[in-house]
Write a protein that holds these residues in place. Structure first.
Motif, PDB file in Angstrom:
ATOM      1  N   LYS A 185       0.831  -1.207   0.000  1.00  0.00           N
ATOM      2  CA  LYS A 185       0.000   0.000   0.000  1.00  0.00           C
ATOM      3  C   LYS A 185       0.867   1.261   0.000  1.00  0.00           C
ATOM      4  O   LYS A 185       0.539   2.245  -0.689  1.00  0.00           O
ATOM      5  N   ARG A 186       1.951   1.224   0.736  1.00  0.00           N
ATOM      6  CA  ARG A 186       2.833   2.392   0.799  1.00  0.00           C
ATOM      7  C   ARG A 186       3.577   2.611  -0.512  1.00  0.00           C
ATOM      8  O   ARG A 186       3.762   3.749  -0.954  1.00  0.00           O
ATOM      9  N   PHE A 187       4.034   1.527  -1.128  1.00  0.00           N
ATOM     10  CA  PHE A 187       4.820   1.612  -2.362  1.00  0.00           C
ATOM     11  C   PHE A 187       4.164   0.749  -3.438  1.00  0.00           C
ATOM     12  O   PHE A 187       4.590  -0.389  -3.688  1.00  0.00           O
ATOM     13  N   PRO A 188       3.131   1.257  -4.083  1.00  0.00           N
ATOM     14  CA  PRO A 188       2.349   0.439  -5.019  1.00  0.00           C
ATOM     15  C   PRO A 188       3.051   0.096  -6.322  1.00  0.00           C
ATOM     16  O   PRO A 188       2.543  -0.738  -7.081  1.00  0.00           O
ATOM     17  N   TYR A 189       4.191   0.699  -6.600  1.00  0.00           N
ATOM     18  CA  TYR A 189       4.847   0.448  -7.883  1.00  0.00           C
ATOM     19  C   TYR A 189       5.700  -0.812  -7.880  1.00  0.00           C
ATOM     20  O   TYR A 189       6.243  -1.192  -8.910  1.00  0.00           O
ATOM     21  N   TYR A 190       5.845  -1.489  -6.755  1.00  0.00           N
ATOM     22  CA  TYR A 190       6.604  -2.742  -6.729  1.00  0.00           C
ATOM     23  C   TYR A 190       5.714  -3.909  -7.135  1.00  0.00           C
ATOM     24  O   TYR A 190       4.532  -3.962  -6.781  1.00  0.00           O
ATOM     25  N   ASP A 191       6.309  -4.858  -7.854  1.00  0.00           N
ATOM     26  CA  ASP A 191       5.609  -6.079  -8.253  1.00  0.00           C
ATOM     27  C   ASP A 191       6.091  -7.210  -7.349  1.00  0.00           C
ATOM     28  O   ASP A 191       7.190  -7.741  -7.530  1.00  0.00           O
ATOM     29  N   LEU A 192       5.256  -7.558  -6.362  1.00  0.00           N
ATOM     30  CA  LEU A 192       5.622  -8.594  -5.397  1.00  0.00           C
ATOM     31  C   LEU A 192       4.933  -9.897  -5.753  1.00  0.00           C
ATOM     32  O   LEU A 192       3.737  -9.924  -6.046  1.00  0.00           O
ATOM     33  N   VAL A 193       5.684 -10.989  -5.733  1.00  0.00           N
ATOM     34  CA  VAL A 193       5.144 -12.324  -5.984  1.00  0.00           C
ATOM     35  C   VAL A 193       5.594 -13.242  -4.859  1.00  0.00           C
ATOM     36  O   VAL A 193       6.522 -12.927  -4.103  1.00  0.00           O
ATOM     37  N   ALA A 194       4.927 -14.389  -4.748  1.00  0.00           N
ATOM     38  CA  ALA A 194       5.233 -15.346  -3.683  1.00  0.00           C
ATOM     39  C   ALA A 194       6.255 -16.367  -4.169  1.00  0.00           C
ATOM     40  O   ALA A 194       6.215 -16.811  -5.318  1.00  0.00           O
ATOM     41  N   PRO A 371       4.303   6.292 -10.997  1.00  0.00           N
ATOM     42  CA  PRO A 371       5.343   5.905 -10.025  1.00  0.00           C
ATOM     43  C   PRO A 371       6.466   6.934  -9.896  1.00  0.00           C
ATOM     44  O   PRO A 371       6.927   7.210  -8.783  1.00  0.00           O
ATOM     45  N   ARG A 372       6.884   7.522 -11.021  1.00  0.00           N
ATOM     46  CA  ARG A 372       7.984   8.471 -10.951  1.00  0.00           C
ATOM     47  C   ARG A 372       7.573   9.740 -10.198  1.00  0.00           C
ATOM     48  O   ARG A 372       8.334  10.253  -9.365  1.00  0.00           O
ATOM     49  N   ALA A 373       6.371  10.230 -10.474  1.00  0.00           N
ATOM     50  CA  ALA A 373       5.891  11.421  -9.767  1.00  0.00           C
ATOM     51  C   ALA A 373       5.720  11.133  -8.277  1.00  0.00           C
ATOM     52  O   ALA A 373       6.032  11.979  -7.424  1.00  0.00           O
ATOM     53  N   LEU A 374       5.234   9.941  -7.960  1.00  0.00           N
ATOM     54  CA  LEU A 374       5.055   9.581  -6.555  1.00  0.00           C
ATOM     55  C   LEU A 374       6.406   9.486  -5.839  1.00  0.00           C
ATOM     56  O   LEU A 374       6.528   9.884  -4.674  1.00  0.00           O
ATOM     57  N   ALA A 375       7.432   8.976  -6.531  1.00  0.00           N
ATOM     58  CA  ALA A 375       8.766   8.894  -5.948  1.00  0.00           C
ATOM     59  C   ALA A 375       9.350  10.284  -5.709  1.00  0.00           C
ATOM     60  O   ALA A 375      10.029  10.531  -4.701  1.00  0.00           O
ATOM     61  N   LYS A 376       9.089  11.208  -6.632  1.00  0.00           N
ATOM     62  CA  LYS A 376       9.566  12.580  -6.445  1.00  0.00           C
ATOM     63  C   LYS A 376       8.900  13.237  -5.238  1.00  0.00           C
ATOM     64  O   LYS A 376       9.554  13.925  -4.446  1.00  0.00           O
ATOM     65  N   LEU A 377       7.602  13.027  -5.094  1.00  0.00           N
ATOM     66  CA  LEU A 377       6.903  13.591  -3.938  1.00  0.00           C
ATOM     67  C   LEU A 377       7.403  12.972  -2.634  1.00  0.00           C
ATOM     68  O   LEU A 377       7.518  13.660  -1.614  1.00  0.00           O
ATOM     69  N   PHE A 378       7.694  11.691  -2.652  1.00  0.00           N
ATOM     70  CA  PHE A 378       8.190  11.012  -1.453  1.00  0.00           C
ATOM     71  C   PHE A 378       9.540  11.590  -1.024  1.00  0.00           C
ATOM     72  O   PHE A 378       9.776  11.837   0.169  1.00  0.00           O
ATOM     73  N   LYS A 379      10.431  11.825  -1.975  1.00  0.00           N
ATOM     74  CA  LYS A 379      11.734  12.398  -1.648  1.00  0.00           C
ATOM     75  C   LYS A 379      11.591  13.820  -1.112  1.00  0.00           C
ATOM     76  O   LYS A 379      12.244  14.199  -0.126  1.00  0.00           O
ATOM     77  N   GLU A 380      10.724  14.615  -1.726  1.00  0.00           N
ATOM     78  CA  GLU A 380      10.525  15.981  -1.271  1.00  0.00           C
ATOM     79  C   GLU A 380       9.862  16.022   0.102  1.00  0.00           C
ATOM     80  O   GLU A 380      10.180  16.871   0.934  1.00  0.00           O
ATOM     81  N   ALA A 381       8.967  15.081   0.379  1.00  0.00           N
ATOM     82  CA  ALA A 381       8.325  15.017   1.696  1.00  0.00           C
ATOM     83  C   ALA A 381       9.356  14.709   2.783  1.00  0.00           C
ATOM     84  O   ALA A 381       9.286  15.253   3.895  1.00  0.00           O
ATOM     85  N   GLY A 382      10.317  13.856   2.462  1.00  0.00           N
ATOM     86  CA  GLY A 382      11.369  13.574   3.439  1.00  0.00           C
ATOM     87  C   GLY A 382      12.230  14.780   3.725  1.00  0.00           C
ATOM     88  O   GLY A 382      12.583  15.045   4.885  1.00  0.00           O
ATOM     89  N   ARG A 383      12.590  15.528   2.681  1.00  0.00           N
ATOM     90  CA  ARG A 383      13.378  16.739   2.895  1.00  0.00           C
ATOM     91  C   ARG A 383      12.587  17.771   3.695  1.00  0.00           C
ATOM     92  O   ARG A 383      13.121  18.402   4.613  1.00  0.00           O
ATOM     93  N   LEU A 384      11.312  17.909   3.354  1.00  0.00           N
ATOM     94  CA  LEU A 384      10.466  18.885   4.033  1.00  0.00           C
ATOM     95  C   LEU A 384      10.282  18.527   5.505  1.00  0.00           C
ATOM     96  O   LEU A 384      10.291  19.400   6.380  1.00  0.00           O
TER      97      LEU A 384
END
Length: 1009
Positions: A185-194, A371-384
């Motif tokens: 849920k936090r990082f939806p761009y990963y493809d996880l399999v069992a 995914p790329r836009a979400l990653a950019k927002l995540f990095k900026e949120a950490g700096r902020l």
């Protein structure tokens, strides 16, 4: 020890001797001042002739710190000549004996810190390639290359699916675990399999490549190992790895397998709060006494928050047969919130910024679906988030967030606190849990100490202060405390270091129980019985023994967590076989079964282990049977001496006498210190009656029982999977090594070209170079530079090395001429000082020899030899200086530094010989002195007759006295002490008092004279 050096020049032995003005130990050696009161007047006169020559300019008001693997010493420059300091530094720089360094890894969810302990480096944080003290826990794959840390976070912004972070929470979990669902849920761009065999998490990198969590963590640990090795300058294989205290058995086992993939030998898995507590204690061990001190550590990291109550006090422990008093820390209670941390605050801020951008409606696309836009927002949120911890407001700004649209917005601290109001209300919950588990109240807590980057958030500190009602402690390094504490533990566990003992007692967070079935009389339905093996807050490491005394046939039992519904219900299923056969083999009227004993242990890493299972029986035997058994064992032992066989016959058992009844309830739990081992002989005890009649003796028979473990929870990597993962990681490691090798060769070639071009523009190189040399070097450098920019970027490593070798050959003669011209004046100055000092020394020696009435200190041949060497050196120096002056700067020099050094060595050798002789010289006794000393000699001889047994000792001491004096004056005494790790202030800087026995003997001898 090798010759000491000052700058590039060796320090003459007699210079070093003259300047050893204090008792001081440097790098394991002791340099001692001559006791002028205890030497002969002739020696005193001679030693006063040795000059004190400051050879190097130095600030006399500074302090210099010499650090070695045993101690740290500060030397006052005002009290010590610069020559002696140079000698000490040279001794310090002598290559050390080989020793094994150790490391610790604080592998968090967001950052990784590495600490090392190596000879000469007590405790130090290892720097990464950017020379930073912590590294992002991120690994990325792009275009066939693998990157770590800062480089990987750069890739993560552009290609988030190819970059992997926050992996710690995925260790040892299946795909359907709630923690894994939260990660998706936090990082939806990963493809996880069992995993098809284990059901654990796999990252689908591309259509052909998958990475398990253990593989990715193993790569990160291997990178940590490389950082540590680069800092220590030697190979490091032993490590203590820090894990969250709430890691269960499956998670800890997964971490151990990841370390195996990284090629690390794990000394211990250490809980993060225990490492922090140890770091706090080793720097304050003098503050502890028999009275218990209670400290609470509040740690808010990236993904979790922990509150820990720890007690400190001095306890008596038995070490190597001696009772010692050492400080001890005990973890009394732990409370934690696994999902409260800086990451959750950052995610809340990321989602808030995303919603605000969508509300602007500058583009029809949703920022949360890119995914790329979400990653950019995540990095900026950490700096902020970091900026708002110290500022009231700040602007969030992202260039080209989505569809080339920039985003800029002002965010205040109040807005951040409102967004995370629900999180801040959970700050006090871990403290409540820790107090409840420890059974204490805040009234007895001496201090609450903050740990972790999340505690820097002002609102967190405010909420915590409101609850604990005391001032928060900020007196430890929140980022590095755990890594340094674990490094101290690694040194303690290693065989290459010795540290002051600091006992650590950890606490069990998840109670473990054994569940089995027992047949009941009068019913066909078996009864399920539960026995707690390791209870909540039980200390560990610890061993436990469980006895089953009602089973007559093969049976099984389960080991699982008690009263923890969120964990797998069954961790280990144990099947016991061979019970009936063992009982049948030991039937008889004089045999009584004492049950099946199962030995468990929880080691320092918190891993539960099944040690062994055995059937215990008591057998009553007579003296004749016991004697026959003893003779049989003796014969078997003698037979083994000749056959070399150590194996026991199948089904063999040992008989042991017992002192008490071992029977008990079914599933009875017992603590054991060392854990009983099968076939171990116990101490025999004879039972006697009041009248002295002997009873038949009772011995214990132990039969091993076969136990098969079957894990029902998360399975570890199988042997085939482990080998496949090792091959995959090794392939990536080889690729990285080749890449680094190529980068190093390219950088070396480029640097050499630029350096050569720059040097040709300096005056000293222009004077020393011919026109042809300048032209040829310039042309070659230009050709190599053009080749590098045109087609050299993809050239093989061997071609880089070849061109670098050609350039070094071309410039070698010029560089040598310049180097000789630079160093020759200094070398000649040192030689000139040696000649003058040697001349003064020779004049004083001749004067001492002339004044002596009988038997001079030196022979004429010795003095003439030194005189000849001085004259030859003077003549050689004048001759060579003239020949060198006749040469032009472009010609190869005749007077080289090497020749000057050789002449210095010859002169040094001659003076050194005379100095040694002067220090051990004793004048001959006159006849009158001999007569006066005869009564004393007779008395001494009489005394020796009365202590004949000690005569050998006296003879050895007297015979070795002169030899001992020679060693003391010519070479510093060595020590045979084991390596001592100086960990300030836990390991105090210790300078052992020097043994002045030899000096005392000298003083006594001279007083007689």
């Amino acid at each position: 020890m090798g010759r000491s050096r000052i700058g590039n020049w060796p320090i003459p032995f007699w210079f070093r001797l003259a300047h050893a003005t204090n008792d001081l130990r440097v790098a394991g050696f002791t340099w001692t001042e001559m006791n002028m009161e205890s030497v002969h007047p002739a020696q005193s006169l001679f030693l006063n002739l040795i000059p004190v020559l400051p050879v190097c300019p130095m600030d006399y008001n500074r302090e210099i710190t010499l650090v070695d693997d045993r101690r740290q010493i500060k030397v006052d420059m005002a009290a010590t000549s610069c020559l002696f300091i140079a000698m000490g530094l040279a001794a310090f720089l002598v290559p050390e004996t080989a020793a094994v360094a150790v490391m610790s890894v604080d592998l968090g969810s967001e950052w990784m810190k590495i600490a090392i302990v190596s000879p000469g480096v007590p405790m130090e944080i290892a720097l990464n390639k950017e020379s930073k003290r912590k590294t992002p826990v991120t690994i990325a794959f792009r275009d066939g290359e693998r990157t770590f840390g800062e480089d990987a976070t750069t890739v993560a912004v552009r290609f988030p699916k190819n970059s992997y972070s926050y992996l710690l929470d995925l260790l040892g979990k299946k795909l359907d675990n709630p923690v894994v669902k939260l990660f998706q849920k936090r990082f939806p761009y990963y493809d996880l399999v069992a995993d098809p065999e284990r059901g654990t998490v796999l990252f689908q990198h591309d259509s052909e490549t998958q990475y398990s969590v253990e593989e990715l963590v193993g790569m990160l640990l291997h990178q940590a190992q490389e950082f540590a090795q680069d800092s220590a300058g030697q190979a490091i294989n032993d490590a203590v790895i820090i894990v969250p205290g709430f890691f269960n058995q499956a998670e800890r086992s997964a971490m151990l397998q990841a370390a195996d993939l990284a090629g690390l030998k794990v000394l211990q898995l250490m809980n993060d709060y225990t490492a922090v507590a140890l770091n706090y204690g080793i720097f304050r061990r003098k503050d502890f006494n028999e009275t218990v001190q209670y400290i609470m550590f509040y740690d808010m990291g990236a993904t979790s928050t922990t509150a820990t109550v720890v007690s400190y006090q001095l306890v008596k422990t038995k070490e190597r047969g001696f009772v010692e008093t050492n400080p001890q820390l005990s973890v009394l209670g732990v409370g934690y919130d696994r999902f409260l941390g800086g990451l959750e605050i950052q995610l809340q801020l990321r989602d808030y910024l995303g919603r605000k951008f969508n509300e602007l409606k500058k583009t029809p696309n949703d920022v949360f679906k890119n995914p790329r836009a979400l990653a950019k927002l995540f990095k900026e949120a950490g700096r902020l988030k970091n900026v708002l911890s110290a500022n009231a407001d700040h602007y969030a700004q992202v260039e080209g967030l989505l569809d080339d649209i920039d985003f800029r917005m002002q965010v205040t601290r109040e807005m951040l606190e409102e967004l995370n109001a629900d999180l801040f209300e959970r700050v006090k919950l871990p403290v409540e849990q820790a107090l409840k588990a420890s059974g204490l109240t805040m009234d007895v807590i001496n201090q609450v100490i903050l740990v972790g980057a999340g505690t820097r958030v002002p609102k967190v500190q405010e909420k915590l202060t409101e609850f604990v009602q005391i001032e928060l402690g900020k007196n430890i390094n929140t980022d590095e405390a755990a890594a340094l504490g674990a490094a101290y533990k690694a040194a303690d566990l290693s065989n290459g270091f010795k540290v002051k003992k600091f006992v650590t007692k950890d606490s069990v967070l998840f109670p473990i129980q054994v569940v089995f079935e027992r047949d009941m009389e009068g019913t066909s339905t078996p009864k399920q019985v539960k026995r707690t093996l390791f209870g909540y807050t039980n200390p560990y490491p610890q061993k436990k023994l469980l006895t089953f005394n009602k089973h007559q046939d093969d049976f099984s039992f389960n080991v699982n967590y008690a009263d923890l519904e969120h964990l797998p219900p069954i961790e280990i299923d144990v099947q016991l076989t061979g019970v009936a056969d063992a009982l049948a083999k030991n039937q008889g009227p004089n045999i009584e079964s004492k049950g099946i004993k199962v030995h468990f242990s929880m080691d320092e890493s918190g891993i539960l282990n099944l040690v062994n299972v055995e059937l215990v029986l008591e057998k009553t035997v007579t003296d004749e049977e016991l004697e026959e058994s003893t003779l049989s064992k003796l014969g078997s032992t003698i037979s083994k001496l000749f056959t070399g066989s150590d194996e026991k016959a199948e089904g063999a058992s040992e008989e042991k006498p017992v002192s008490s009844d071992e029977s008990g309830k079914e599933g009875e739990e017992q603590k054991t210190d060392g854990g009983e081992q099968p076939n171990k002989i116990e101490e025999e005890k004879v039972n006697t009656t009041k009248t002295g009649d002997k009873k038949p003796k009772v011995v214990v028979v132990k039969e091993p029982i076969t136990a098969k473990e079957e894990r029902q929870g998360v399975l570890p990597l199988g042997e085939r999977q482990l080998q496949d993962s090792l091959k995959k990681i090794e392939t990536l490691n080889v690729f990285d090594q080749k890449k680094r090798r190529r980068e190093v060769a390219l950088n070396a070639l480029e640097s050499f070209v630029f350096d050569a071009q720059n040097k040709l523009h300096t005056d000293e190189y222009q004077k020393a170079a011919t026109k042809d040399e300048v032209t040829q070097i310039k042309n070659t450098c230009s050709e190599v530079s053009d080749w590098l920019y045109d087609e050299g970027e993809d050239a093989p490593v061997e071609l880089y090395d070849q061109k670098l070798s050609e350039l070094r050959t071309l410039t070698g003669a010029l560089y040598r001429r310049v180097r000789e011209n630079q160093e020759r004046p200094e070398a000649l100055a040192v030689l000139h000082s040696m000649i003058n000092s040697s001349t003064n020394f020779l004049a004083g020696a001749r004067n001492v020899t002339v004044q002596a009435t009988e038997g001079g200190m030196f022979t004429p041949v010795e003095l003439d030899t030194l005189d000849r060497v001085i004259k030859e050196t003077k003549e050689w120096k004048l001759k060579m200086e003239g020949e060198q002056a006749a040469l032009t700067p472009t010609e190869n020099p005749k007077l080289t530094v090497k020749l000057i050094t050789e002449k210095m060595a010859v002169l040094d050798r001659e003076v050194k010989y005379l100095v040694n002789k002067a220090k051990i010289w004793r004048p001959k006794k006159s006849k009158e002195d001999t007569k006066d000393s005869e009564p004393a000699l007779n008395k001494t001889a009489g005394e020796e007759e009365t202590v004949d047994e000690e005569g050998v000792v006296e003879e050895v001491l007297e015979g070795g006295e002169q030899e001992a004096e020679e060693v003391t004056t010519s070479t510093p005494p060595s020590t045979e002490e084991p390596e001592i790790l100086a960990l300030p202030p836990a390991e105090e800087s210790v300078t052992q008092p020097q043994d002045h026995t030899t000096d005392k003997k000298k003083s006594d001898d001279h007083s007689e004279l």
